[in-house]
Scaffold this motif. Structure first.
Motif, PDB file in Angstrom:
ATOM      1  N   ASP A   1       0.845  -1.204   0.000  1.00  0.00           N
ATOM      2  CA  ASP A   1       0.000   0.000   0.000  1.00  0.00           C
ATOM      3  C   ASP A   1       0.879   1.253   0.000  1.00  0.00           C
ATOM      4  N   ALA A   2       1.894   1.240   0.865  1.00  0.00           N
ATOM      5  CA  ALA A   2       2.794   2.407   0.946  1.00  0.00           C
ATOM      6  C   ALA A   2       3.499   2.622  -0.392  1.00  0.00           C
ATOM      7  N   VAL A   3       3.940   1.526  -1.007  1.00  0.00           N
ATOM      8  CA  VAL A   3       4.637   1.605  -2.302  1.00  0.00           C
ATOM      9  C   VAL A   3       3.736   2.245  -3.366  1.00  0.00           C
ATOM     10  N   LEU A   4       2.467   1.839  -3.373  1.00  0.00           N
ATOM     11  CA  LEU A   4       1.541   2.382  -4.384  1.00  0.00           C
ATOM     12  C   LEU A   4       1.381   3.896  -4.222  1.00  0.00           C
ATOM     13  N   VAL A   5       1.323   4.336  -2.968  1.00  0.00           N
ATOM     14  CA  VAL A   5       1.172   5.767  -2.708  1.00  0.00           C
ATOM     15  C   VAL A   5       2.469   6.505  -3.071  1.00  0.00           C
ATOM     16  N   ILE A   6       3.603   5.940  -2.666  1.00  0.00           N
ATOM     17  CA  ILE A   6       4.905   6.592  -2.909  1.00  0.00           C
ATOM     18  C   ILE A   6       5.128   6.786  -4.417  1.00  0.00           C
ATOM     19  N   GLU A   7       4.812   5.747  -5.189  1.00  0.00           N
ATOM     20  CA  GLU A   7       5.013   5.840  -6.647  1.00  0.00           C
ATOM     21  C   GLU A   7       4.229   7.022  -7.222  1.00  0.00           C
ATOM     22  N   GLU A   8       2.980   7.144  -6.814  1.00  0.00           N
ATOM     23  CA  GLU A   8       2.159   8.237  -7.357  1.00  0.00           C
ATOM     24  C   GLU A   8       2.718   9.601  -6.948  1.00  0.00           C
ATOM     25  N   MET A   9       3.127   9.727  -5.697  1.00  0.00           N
ATOM     26  CA  MET A   9       3.671  11.013  -5.233  1.00  0.00           C
ATOM     27  C   MET A   9       4.944  11.360  -5.999  1.00  0.00           C
ATOM     28  N   ALA A  10       5.803  10.348  -6.188  1.00  0.00           N
ATOM     29  CA  ALA A  10       7.112  10.599  -6.812  1.00  0.00           C
ATOM     30  C   ALA A  10       6.984  11.023  -8.272  1.00  0.00           C
ATOM     31  N   LYS A  11       5.880  10.678  -8.915  1.00  0.00           N
ATOM     32  CA  LYS A  11       5.692  11.109 -10.314  1.00  0.00           C
ATOM     33  C   LYS A  11       5.681  12.636 -10.400  1.00  0.00           C
ATOM     34  N   CYS A  12       5.204  13.273  -9.344  1.00  0.00           N
ATOM     35  CA  CYS A  12       5.053  14.740  -9.384  1.00  0.00           C
ATOM     36  C   CYS A  12       6.001  15.469  -8.438  1.00  0.00           C
ATOM     37  N   CYS A  13       6.287  14.906  -7.268  1.00  0.00           N
ATOM     38  CA  CYS A  13       7.106  15.644  -6.291  1.00  0.00           C
ATOM     39  C   CYS A  13       7.888  14.665  -5.420  1.00  0.00           C
ATOM     40  N   THR A  14       9.199  14.667  -5.604  1.00  0.00           N
ATOM     41  CA  THR A  14      10.035  13.681  -4.918  1.00  0.00           C
ATOM     42  C   THR A  14      10.054  13.893  -3.409  1.00  0.00           C
ATOM     43  N   VAL A  15      10.041  15.140  -2.976  1.00  0.00           N
ATOM     44  CA  VAL A  15      10.094  15.405  -1.532  1.00  0.00           C
ATOM     45  C   VAL A  15       8.825  14.864  -0.867  1.00  0.00           C
ATOM     46  N   THR A  16       7.689  15.077  -1.512  1.00  0.00           N
ATOM     47  CA  THR A  16       6.429  14.541  -0.977  1.00  0.00           C
ATOM     48  C   THR A  16       6.527  13.021  -0.849  1.00  0.00           C
ATOM     49  N   ALA A  17       7.078  12.381  -1.882  1.00  0.00           N
ATOM     50  CA  ALA A  17       7.199  10.918  -1.860  1.00  0.00           C
ATOM     51  C   ALA A  17       8.105  10.472  -0.715  1.00  0.00           C
TER      52      ALA A  17
ATOM     53  N   SER B   1      12.668  -2.298   4.513  1.00  0.00           N
ATOM     54  CA  SER B   1      11.437  -1.621   4.071  1.00  0.00           C
ATOM     55  C   SER B   1      11.804  -0.265   3.464  1.00  0.00           C
ATOM     56  N   GLN B   2      12.756   0.423   4.101  1.00  0.00           N
ATOM     57  CA  GLN B   2      13.206   1.728   3.600  1.00  0.00           C
ATOM     58  C   GLN B   2      13.811   1.587   2.195  1.00  0.00           C
ATOM     59  N   ARG B   3      14.523   0.483   1.995  1.00  0.00           N
ATOM     60  CA  ARG B   3      15.138   0.256   0.665  1.00  0.00           C
ATOM     61  C   ARG B   3      14.064   0.112  -0.399  1.00  0.00           C
ATOM     62  N   VAL B   4      13.018  -0.617  -0.078  1.00  0.00           N
ATOM     63  CA  VAL B   4      11.922  -0.765  -1.044  1.00  0.00           C
ATOM     64  C   VAL B   4      11.286   0.614  -1.280  1.00  0.00           C
ATOM     65  N   GLY B   5      11.139   1.384  -0.224  1.00  0.00           N
ATOM     66  CA  GLY B   5      10.562   2.728  -0.353  1.00  0.00           C
ATOM     67  C   GLY B   5      11.432   3.623  -1.217  1.00  0.00           C
ATOM     68  N   ALA B   6      12.742   3.593  -0.980  1.00  0.00           N
ATOM     69  CA  ALA B   6      13.664   4.451  -1.749  1.00  0.00           C
ATOM     70  C   ALA B   6      13.652   4.048  -3.226  1.00  0.00           C
ATOM     71  N   GLY B   7      13.683   2.731  -3.477  1.00  0.00           N
ATOM     72  CA  GLY B   7      13.631   2.257  -4.865  1.00  0.00           C
ATOM     73  C   GLY B   7      12.341   2.712  -5.538  1.00  0.00           C
ATOM     74  N   THR B   8      11.259   2.745  -4.764  1.00  0.00           N
ATOM     75  CA  THR B   8       9.970   3.156  -5.339  1.00  0.00           C
ATOM     76  C   THR B   8       9.967   4.645  -5.672  1.00  0.00           C
TER      77      THR B   8
ATOM     78  N   ALA C   1      15.947  -0.728  -9.639  1.00  0.00           N
ATOM     79  CA  ALA C   1      15.056   0.432  -9.810  1.00  0.00           C
ATOM     80  C   ALA C   1      15.862   1.729  -9.832  1.00  0.00           C
ATOM     81  N   SER C   2      16.834   1.866  -8.951  1.00  0.00           N
ATOM     82  CA  SER C   2      17.571   3.138  -8.888  1.00  0.00           C
ATOM     83  C   SER C   2      18.434   3.330 -10.136  1.00  0.00           C
ATOM     84  N   GLU C   3      19.091   2.260 -10.585  1.00  0.00           N
ATOM     85  CA  GLU C   3      19.937   2.409 -11.774  1.00  0.00           C
ATOM     86  C   GLU C   3      19.101   2.608 -13.040  1.00  0.00           C
TER      87      GLU C   3
END
Ligand code: FAD
Length: 407
Positions: A68-84, A245-252, A330-332
């Motif tokens: 669930d967190a990943v789905l939200v983070i992905e959407e936020m990161a499309k527009c604003c990285t700090v928000t994500a 968990s943080q790693r998955v979040g950062a990759g997202t 994901a990061s590369e």
């Protein structure tokens, strides 16, 4: 594409997309330009229930999953990285560590702060202890019913804005005997001895402060030591495991930035004309787009799989192997995708009038923070080989048992 999401997950994703487009996107450029932590966004995220979603219901959260967190983070990161990143750090990382290993009082403290919008800081890295975390010099000395912490950390996300700090330090008992590396919870406003002594001048992610923290006789009550069942001696590995968990979040976040850049590029190649044709009609660019999409889809699937996984060691965190591979890939990939998206815009991509240059600066971080791509490769190889791979000069030569296994 059917990614196997439930109706509830798709509804959450849609709600995050709406927030991202209507609340985060209009603020993204100014957050970057002004280099200020966006308290208005924090308030809006909190009101929308995106902070502390993964905190159990019993503690006032929603008990949502990492996916669930990943789905939200992905959407936020499309527009604003700090928000994500605010969503990452209020749902993963330090908060996951406390929820897994904290006492009841620690969990309640962390839940109260995070649900009110605090982004906890996780304090590991030191000037002389980066990838080699075990070289940290910060120490926590037991004095009666407190630990007294002295030392320096740098590149701490949220320095100066975070209240809750999870501080890692070498632990010494009353007799000066070293016990191992432990984590300690301190609340910034309530504790003397915790100072921000420098703000890092970052390439991207400029609305999220990174800073140096100095601890001078910072007193932390002994019951604020976050202690896994394995105790101080082996507890550091368990505490760091929570970092998966943080790693998955950062990759997202990286993957979401790439998805946002690709969406922009796709619209652009369908409208921009050169040589009397839409530039999307050129096969060279079509193949570029196909490669970008392929990498993006692969990254997304790896991150979803990692978010859905559970540590086979029985922990409450994603499988370390899947989390590491997902973050590396994901990061590369995201760096390449954003770079190619910028290329498709020509000179306009290089302009500050469009978000591509900001995305290119922001995305660059994710092969570094939270375990570099190189160090994560060592982790993956170590699990593949079934060997511990100590990186110090003394520990580098394979032990006889390893040689035996290789022969
Ligand atoms: P070094 O460890 O000095 O590495 C330098 C280079 O050598 C890297 O390319 C690295 O991959 C490579 N290298 C090192 N050892 C090996 C090896 N054994 N094998 C192969 N290659 C190797 N830290 C925190 O504690 N809390 C935070 O909130 C936090 N936030 C951050 C936010 C940002 C934006 C950034 C950039 C960093 C953040 N960090 C944070 C620090 C981050 O975790 C470290 O930067 C990272 O662990 C690498 O440490 P280092 O920078 O000292 O690099």
């Amino acid at each position: 594409m059917d990614l196997g999401l439930t109706p509830d997950e798709m509804a959450l994703q849609a709600r995050a997309r709406e927030f991202s487009l209507n609340v985060a996107r209009p603020r993204a450029a100014a957050i970057d330009r002004e280099e200020q932590y966006p308290w208005d966004i924090v308030k809006a995220l909190t009101e929308a229930g995106f902070c502390g979603m993964t905190i159990p219901k019993a503690l006032g959260g929603q008990g949502r999953s990492f996916l669930d967190a990943v789905l939200v983070i992905e959407e936020m990161a499309k527009c604003c990285t700090v928000t994500a990143r605010i969503v990452v750090e209020t749902n993963m990382g330090a908060i996951s560590t406390v929820m897994a290993y904290g006492s009841e009082a620690q969990k309640q403290l962390a839940a109260r702060l995070v649900l009110a919008g605090d982004k906890p800081a996780i304090c590991i890295t030191e000037p002389d202890a980066g990838s080699d975390t075990t070289a940290m010099a910060t120490r926590a000395d037991r004095r009666g019913d407190v630990y007294v912490i002295n030392g320096k950390k740098h590149w701490i996300t949220g320095a100066g804005v975070s209240k809750l700090h999870l501080i890692f330090a070498r632990v010494f008992d009353e007799r000066g005997q070293e016990l191992g590396i432990g984590g300690f919870l301190a609340v910034r406003d309530e504790r003397k001895g915790l100072r921000v002594t420098r703000r890092e001048q970052t390439m991207g992610l400029r609305g999220m402060p990174e800073g140096e923290l100095t601890f001078e006789n910072l007193e932390v009550p002994a019951d604020m030591a976050v202690l896994p069942p394995s105790g101080f001696r082996r507890g550091f590995a368990d505490l760091m495991n929570a970092y998966n968990s943080q790693r998955v979040g950062a990759g997202t976040v990286a993957m979401g930035i790439a998805a946002g850049a690709l969406e922009l590029a796709l619209d652009w190649v369908k409208t921009r004309e050169q040589f009397g044709r839409k530039i999307g009609e050129f096969q060279g660019l079509q193949w570029m787009l196909a490669d970008m999409q392929t990498q993006l889809t692969a990254a997304r699937l790896m991150l979803y799989a990692a978010a859905r996984s559970r540590d086979p060691g029985g922990g409450a965190f994603p499988d370390p192997m899947l989390a590491a591979q997902a973050k590396i890939f994901a990061s590369e990939s995201a760096i390449r995708i954003v770079n190619d998206a910028l290329q498709l815009f020509g000179a306009r991509g290089y302009s500050r009038d469009l978000p591509l240059e900001r995305m290119a600066r922001d995305v660059r971080m994710f092969t570094i923070g939270g375990g570099t791509a190189q160090v994560l490769r060592t982790l993956v190889a170590s699990k593949m080989l079934g060997w511990k791979l100590p990186q110090t000069r003394d520990g580098y030569l394979p032990k006889p048992s390893m040689r035996d296994a290789a022969e």
